[in-house]
Design an enzyme around this catalytic site. Structure first.
Site, PDB file in Angstrom:
ATOM      1  N   LEU A  98       9.713 -21.530  -3.490  1.00 56.92           N
ATOM      2  CA  LEU A  98       8.821 -20.557  -2.845  1.00 56.92           C
ATOM      3  C   LEU A  98       7.403 -20.602  -3.431  1.00 56.92           C
ATOM      4  O   LEU A  98       7.231 -20.579  -4.652  1.00 56.92           O
ATOM      5  CB  LEU A  98       9.411 -19.151  -3.065  1.00 56.92           C
ATOM      6  CG  LEU A  98       8.592 -17.968  -2.540  1.00 56.92           C
ATOM      7  CD1 LEU A  98       8.675 -17.888  -1.015  1.00 56.92           C
ATOM      8  CD2 LEU A  98       9.082 -16.652  -3.151  1.00 56.92           C
ATOM      9  N   ASP A 136       0.830  -1.210   0.000  1.00 56.30           N
ATOM     10  CA  ASP A 136       0.000   0.000   0.000  1.00 56.30           C
ATOM     11  C   ASP A 136       0.866   1.262   0.000  1.00 56.30           C
ATOM     12  O   ASP A 136       2.009   1.245   0.469  1.00 56.30           O
ATOM     13  CB  ASP A 136      -0.920  -0.024   1.236  1.00 56.30           C
ATOM     14  CG  ASP A 136      -2.044   0.993   1.129  1.00 56.30           C
ATOM     15  OD1 ASP A 136      -2.435   1.345  -0.001  1.00 56.30           O
ATOM     16  OD2 ASP A 136      -2.537   1.435   2.191  1.00 56.30           O
ATOM     17  N   HIS A 141       2.092   3.331  -8.969  1.00 59.01           N
ATOM     18  CA  HIS A 141       1.914   1.902  -9.283  1.00 59.01           C
ATOM     19  C   HIS A 141       3.062   1.406 -10.165  1.00 59.01           C
ATOM     20  O   HIS A 141       3.557   0.299  -9.989  1.00 59.01           O
ATOM     21  CB  HIS A 141       0.577   1.665  -9.990  1.00 59.01           C
ATOM     22  CG  HIS A 141      -0.622   2.004  -9.156  1.00 59.01           C
ATOM     23  ND1 HIS A 141      -0.717   1.667  -7.823  1.00 59.01           N
ATOM     24  CD2 HIS A 141      -1.775   2.654  -9.449  1.00 59.01           C
ATOM     25  CE1 HIS A 141      -1.881   2.089  -7.350  1.00 59.01           C
ATOM     26  NE2 HIS A 141      -2.537   2.692  -8.306  1.00 59.01           N
TER      27      HIS A 141
END
Ligand code: IPE
Ligand code: IPE
Ligand code: MG
Length: 246
Positions: A124, A13, A30
């Site tokens: 992962l 965020d 972004h």
């Protein structure tokens, strides 16, 4: 040494505010933020984290302006193309969870291809949450269970097994960048016992270095899961409890 924190979830965020502070349009945040994602994936992998779940777009984010949503779609597509090779060569097991039906067909095709090719990858477990909401995940899980087992009572384990990515398991650490202290409908079931860490750093400024420091700091926290600390000095012995008449 084995990493104590196995599953890290991140609410990425602060992109919009980062750009606004620099007198740039929100979408610039972004763009810059998307560049940080690969660094953090690499850092998590290097530090021995087993699962990394990243919140990229929430069900509530559909209410944002059409242009901003479009930029986020395109950035996801570019990220996939840019990272595809590294995901494959690092044996990362990649999934996108959430409602991806509104993504362009070509993006869905790239996702499907990458998911299929990394299905059995032992590394992962990297999950991108896109069009994702924690409540809708729980409702979907309950519906799936009842469809397969009509009339049966559901246990916690039954519900957990129907989540979008059950193999990622419970979250050990939830990080939110950008300074807000809320969970915004992220992984509501999986964070039941997560350690929470809120950093004021806005996502485009977040680094592998800060990520590592957070992991080390949180690994030192004592997790009690409702029990007592090992060798807890405050726990009364049976004799003490008796002498206190309790
Ligand atoms: C997070 O940054 C990215 C998404 C929610 C898609 P924001 O766009 O929410 O940035 P702020 O919170 O407005 O600064
Ligand atoms: C949460 O951030 C969603 C993502 C980071 C993808 P938001 O910016 O949408 O959350 P709120 O509106 O501050 O709760
Ligand atoms: Mg935000």
């Amino acid at each position: 040494m084995e990493q104590a924190i196995k599953h890290v979830a991140i609410i990425m965020d602060g992109n919009g505010r980062w750009a606004t502070q620099r007198y740039r349009p929100r979408v610039w945040g972004h763009v810059r933020g998307s560049g940080v994602v690969s660094d953090i994936v690499q850092a998590a992998d290097d530090m021995g984290v087993r699962a990394l779940t990243m919140y990229a777009f929430s069900t509530e984010n559909w209410s944002r302006p059409h242009e901003e949503v479009g930029v986020l779609f395109r950035l996801l597509h570019k990220f996939l193309l840019k990272e595809r090779r590294r995901i494959l060569s690092n044996a990362i097991s990649f999934r996108v969870i959430g409602d991806t039906r509104r993504l362009p067909a070509e993006t869905r095709a790239v996702i499907a291809d990458l998911e299929a090719r990394t299905m059995e990858a032992p590394g992962l477990k990297l999950t991108f949450c896109f069009g994702y909401g924690g409540r809708s995940e729980i409702v979907a899980a309950a519906n799936r269970f009842h469809e397969a087992n009509p009339g049966m009572e559901m246990t916690e384990g039954d519900l957990a097994a129907q989540l979008f990515r059950p193999d990622a398991g419970e979250v050990d650490l939830l990080i939110r960048t950008g300074g807000e202290q809320r969970v915004s409908n992220f992984l509501l079931w999986q964070i039941a016992y997560a350690e929470l860490y809120f950093t004021p750093t806005k996502w485009p400024d977040f680094t592998a270095g800060e990520f590592g420091k957070i992991l080390n700091a949180v690994a030192r926290r004592e997790r009690r899961f409702g029990g007592l600390a090992p060798l807890g000095m405050s726990a009364p012995s049976a004799g003490e409890a008796q002498s206190m008449n309790v």
